[in-house]
Design an enzyme around this catalytic site. Sequence first.
Site, PDB file in Angstrom:
ATOM      1  N   ASP A   1       0.735  -1.184  -0.103  1.00 30.97           N
ATOM      2  CA  ASP A   1      -0.093   0.012  -0.187  1.00 30.97           C
ATOM      3  C   ASP A   1       0.930   1.190  -0.031  1.00 30.97           C
ATOM      4  OD1 ASP A   1      -1.454   2.244   0.368  1.00 30.97           O
ATOM      5  OD2 ASP A   1      -2.472   1.299   2.265  1.00 30.97           O
TER       6      ASP A   1
ATOM      7  N   ALA B   1      -6.600  18.089  -9.253  1.00 37.10           N
ATOM      8  CA  ALA B   1      -5.848  17.215  -8.174  1.00 37.10           C
ATOM      9  C   ALA B   1      -4.849  16.455  -8.901  1.00 37.10           C
ATOM     10  CB  ALA B   1      -6.952  16.568  -7.281  1.00 37.10           C
ATOM     11  N   TYR B   2      -5.540  15.620  -9.842  1.00 41.62           N
ATOM     12  CA  TYR B   2      -4.792  14.824 -10.671  1.00 41.62           C
ATOM     13  C   TYR B   2      -3.553  15.398 -11.429  1.00 41.62           C
ATOM     14  CZ  TYR B   2      -3.275  11.222 -14.057  1.00 41.62           C
ATOM     15  OH  TYR B   2      -2.775  10.412 -14.873  1.00 41.62           O
TER      16      TYR B   2
ATOM     17  N   LYS C   1       0.855  14.965 -10.825  1.00 37.48           N
ATOM     18  CA  LYS C   1       1.836  14.606 -12.061  1.00 37.48           C
ATOM     19  C   LYS C   1       2.911  15.621 -12.155  1.00 37.48           C
ATOM     20  CE  LYS C   1       0.132  10.473 -12.562  1.00 37.48           C
ATOM     21  NZ  LYS C   1       0.773   9.312 -12.045  1.00 37.48           N
TER      22      LYS C   1
ATOM     23  N   VAL D   1      -4.703   5.237 -22.476  1.00 41.77           N
ATOM     24  CA  VAL D   1      -4.658   3.869 -22.567  1.00 41.77           C
ATOM     25  C   VAL D   1      -6.072   3.340 -22.351  1.00 41.77           C
ATOM     26  CG1 VAL D   1      -3.537   1.719 -22.026  1.00 41.77           C
ATOM     27  CG2 VAL D   1      -2.144   3.722 -22.382  1.00 41.77           C
TER      28      VAL D   1
END
Length: 241
Positions: free
Chosen positions: A64, A163-164, A168, A197
């Site tokens: 985790d 947020a995402y 990155k 993808v």
Amino acid sequence: MTQEREPQVALVTGANKGIGFAIASGLGALGFVVAVGARDSARRGEAVGRLEAAGIEAFGVALDVTSDSSAAQAADIIAQRTGRLDVLVNNAGLAGRSDHGAQDPTTLDLDVLRTVLDTNVLGAVRVTNAVLPLLARAPSPRIVNVSSNMGSLALHTGPILAAYAPSKTLLNSLTVQYARRFEGTNIIINACCPGYVATDFTGHLPDRTPEEGAAIAVRLATLADDGPRGGFFDDGGEVPW
């Protein structure tokens, strides 16, 4: 008589499905022993079974990435099983929920932001630092951080996900900091973008396969000793960010 070389060992986080599994499979096909890092024991076991059925030596590692103790225990498992680590691929990640404006910057849900950062950024740091002593035992250790061009400050790709996408961006920046720290050592670290993808992550919408997305990570994981450091790459080469 020449001494038989020990097989190289790779840990792939979030390797039970999607791009992570494809990366594990790609490295395994090159002769790596693959440590399948995943939280879910059933899915982890299934992934190991699929790899073994393809003739790949693999073993499961309960991991985790949001837990310091889990990262430390994973490092211990690998140390006991193989004694070293040649490649780490930090693939585990999540997009975070986006309903009800949770990732609109004007209504950003800070709990969502914390959750995404804990997995996508802090998780990579936790695992990297936990296994560094094992990587140091390898002759040509490689670290690959699976990022996204949505984190590029130059390209502005994809939907607004406040947020995402910044997670990155931060992962890319940390990759550079690690590369600076590893200057003069044999550890090479880079980040990659697998592209859009068809996985559970994207709702299986595009026609790009996980294997196609995994190719750049496998390439960076097997760079020559004079390969690039601290870069961000996709199939087409270096990505502006």
